[in-house]
Scaffold this motif. Structure first.
Motif, short mmCIF file in Angstrom:
data_model
loop_
_atom_site.label_atom_id
_atom_site.label_comp_id
_atom_site.label_asym_id
_atom_site.label_seq_id
_atom_site.Cartn_x
_atom_site.Cartn_y
_atom_site.Cartn_z
N SER A 24 0.65 -0.91 0.04
CA SER A 24 0.00 -0.15 0.07
C SER A 24 0.90 1.37 0.04
O SER A 24 0.73 2.40 -0.74
CB SER A 24 -0.86 0.05 1.12
OG SER A 24 -1.59 1.24 1.32
N ARG A 35 2.20 1.92 -3.28
CA ARG A 35 1.15 2.45 -4.38
C ARG A 35 1.11 4.16 -3.94
O ARG A 35 0.77 4.90 -4.79
CB ARG A 35 0.00 2.04 -4.18
CG ARG A 35 -0.34 0.60 -4.64
CD ARG A 35 -1.73 0.13 -4.87
NE ARG A 35 -2.70 0.25 -3.98
CZ ARG A 35 -3.00 -0.57 -3.09
NH1 ARG A 35 -2.20 -1.80 -3.05
NH2 ARG A 35 -3.62 -0.24 -1.71
N GLU A 83 -8.03 3.35 -6.14
CA GLU A 83 -6.64 2.89 -5.56
C GLU A 83 -6.35 3.94 -4.40
O GLU A 83 -5.91 3.91 -3.22
CB GLU A 83 -5.65 2.83 -6.46
CG GLU A 83 -5.74 1.43 -7.47
CD GLU A 83 -5.20 0.35 -6.64
OE1 GLU A 83 -4.91 0.45 -5.46
OE2 GLU A 83 -5.49 -0.80 -7.32
N SER A 120 -6.09 3.36 -0.40
CA SER A 120 -4.82 3.76 0.12
C SER A 120 -5.19 4.67 1.41
O SER A 120 -4.63 4.49 2.42
CB SER A 120 -3.91 4.22 -0.49
OG SER A 120 -3.47 3.25 -1.63
N SER A 150 -3.68 -7.47 -11.25
CA SER A 150 -3.91 -6.98 -9.70
C SER A 150 -3.92 -8.19 -8.78
O SER A 150 -3.82 -9.53 -9.31
CB SER A 150 -5.54 -6.51 -9.62
OG SER A 150 -6.51 -7.51 -9.86
#
Length: 254
Positions: free
Chosen positions: A24, A27, A83, A87, A183
């Protein structure tokens, strides 16, 4: 590039599936600067991106996240928004848990401990649609085995296992929809297929074991003999037990 303390990365988890915070965090640092859960780039509440309230638990967030990924497959702008919202929620929940602001779920609290049976069935109430149609199908199979036991043989038992597997797979596809290519949830379809079949196999075994083998064993241990009709109706009883156990498994477990 923002660096996260090693102690935070070691104690990280995924909402419901224990994904590492390192993923995470990657990202976040690659795509967006660190933000709180209060707002995203457009000033929107990340929970609203998933259609959830702020008191939604980690399982609900994870299911909504996977569902949104599947619904917006191929839409890069929408996927980036999803996303970012995911996050932001993860970082907010991590901060709250580190500060003791929220209760930590059992699966997350003991995430660093060995799981001896990771495949074990877990309580989960299916949708009314699954409970109803699965119940009707298994009731028909049980009636077939009971009323036509002379000609039905083991066919109702096999049919119950197949129906149970189908109901489990359908339910798991709703809970864990396959994600877009590349993914982490891309292989969910295969996992759902295997797990659905495994749950049906377990339910079939338990149904046969509990309704026929256990009574016969207990009678033998007590030096008793079961009535004649019990042995005469073996296939019918096995069909009934299989139908009941597969319905319970597909309706209340995952």
């Amino acid at each position: 590039m923002t660096r996260f303390p090693r102690t935070i990365i070691k104690s990280s988890w995924k909402c419901g599936a224990r994904i590492s915070l390192a993923q995470s965090a990657g990202r976040l640092t690659r795509r967006h600067p660190l933000r709180t859960c209060a707002s995203s780039a457009a000033g929107e509440d990340p929970y609203k991106v998933f259609g959830l309230s702020r008191n939604a638990n980690s399982d609900a967030v994870n299911r909504a996240y996977k569902r949104k990924l599947a619904e917006n497959r191929g839409d890069e702008a929408a996927l980036a928004r999803i996303e970012e919202a995911h996050s932001a929620i993860m970082m907010s929940q991590l901060t709250a848990r580190l500060q003791g602001g929220v209760a930590v779920e059992k699966d997350i609290k003991y995430a660093d401990r060995a799981v001896y049976f990771p495949w074990r069935p877990r309580l989960y109430k299916a949708s009314k649609e699954v409970i109803l149609y699965s119940g009707i199908a298994h009731a028909v199979m049980a009636a077939w085995g009971l009323l036509l036991r002379a000609s039905a043989g083991s066919q109702p038992i096999v049919a119950c296992a197949v129906i149970g597997a189908g109901a489990n797979i359908y339910k798991l596809q709703q809970i864990f929809p396959p994600g877009p290519s590349g993914s982490s949830s891309e292989n969910s379809a295969l996992k759902n297929l295997l797990r659905g079949a495994a749950l049906a196999t377990l339910a079939t075994f338990l149904g046969c074991f509990l309704i026929f083998t256990v009574p016969d064993f207990l009678a033998a241990q007590l030096n008793r003999q079961m009535p004649y009709w019990f042995y005469e109706s073996e296939q019918a009883l096995l069909a009934l037990g299989t139908a009941l156990s597969n319905w319970v498994m597909s309706s209340f477990f995952r």
